[in-house]
Design a protein around this motif. Structure first.
Motif: not given
Length: 229
Positions: A127-128, A165-176, A56-62, A157-163
């Motif tokens: 966020i998963t 962008y996935i958090f920024e996308l979530a914030l935008n969708k939640a409008n917060v 999973w770590k290798l997967y997160r790191e692409n 998102a097209g990226v995985k945590k900890p990137h």
């Protein structure tokens, strides 16, 4: 602790709300028996679990893709325990694992109690890094889907945590704004360090009994959230 500034809470799913280890064990018990693979489940899981985390770590790191993750974590495990399993059967097991995993619905202790407590006061989101096709099934099967407004996964998102962008996308969708948001998750790297890099507050659910750190508050049980928020 957060001075009343939090309006939105983002949760990780696996190992945080959804009891991944227990549900995964039940899934392997089923598919290994169904395919007549003669291994001791406990011995299999002792080898599989750290290998799975490694992949999973290798997967997160692409460094590997989804197909490699699903295949290689099983190939490496069977090789390590000295059980001969063909590549064809590994692929069958990989598919059956994904097919059946979401049919088991055990949650981490106090999940529903905590969600019931938080839902009237905060907007809740997910966020998963899990695979899109089964994360919704997990949420619906365990009857917690309705608690969440936005459900963001790494395939959307097209990226995985900890990137960030996935958090920024979530914030935008939640409008917060990030300063009004709290991320709760089990992975120090993916959830805590990742969310902090995007400006969110964080709370580390130490499900894996990791060493103490100073990134944020650490809790050992979800029930502790009720005394913090």
């Amino acid at each position: 602790m957060f001075n009343g500034q939090i309006s939105d809470i983002f949760f990780d799913l696996d190992h945080t709300l959804w009891d991944f280890d227990r549900n995964s064990e039940l899934t392997f018990d089923k598919i290994l028996k169904d395919n007549q693979i003669n291994v001791v489940l406990k011995d299999f899981l002792e080898v599989y679990m750290p290998i799975n985390l490694e992949f999973w770590k290798l997967y997160r790191e692409n460094k590997i893709d989804k197909a490699e993750l699903r295949f290689q974590r099983l190939r490496r495990t069977f090789d390590a325990i000295g059980t001969t399993v063909s590549d064809k059967l590994i692929n069958v097991l990989a598919d059956e694992y994904i097919e059946h995993l979401s049919s088991f619905t055990h949650l981490m202790d106090h999940t529903v109690e905590v969600l019931e407590y938080l839902a009237p006061k905060y907007k809740l989101h997910i966020i998963t890094n899990g695979f899109q096709e089964i994360q919704e099934k997990k949420l619906k099967g365990s009857n917690i889907h309705g608690y969440f407004d936005q459900i963001i996964d790494s395939e959307i998102a097209g990226v995985k945590k900890p990137h960030p962008y996935i958090f920024e996308l979530a914030l935008n969708k939640a409008n917060v704004a990030p300063q009004n948001s709290l991320m709760i998750g089990d992975s120090l790297e993916a959830d805590i360090i990742g969310a902090k890099s995007a400006g969110l507050h964080t709370l580390h659910f130490n499900a894996h009994k990791e060493s103490p750190h100073e990134f944020c508050t650490i809790i050992d049980s979800l029930i502790e959230i009720k005394s913090i928020l």
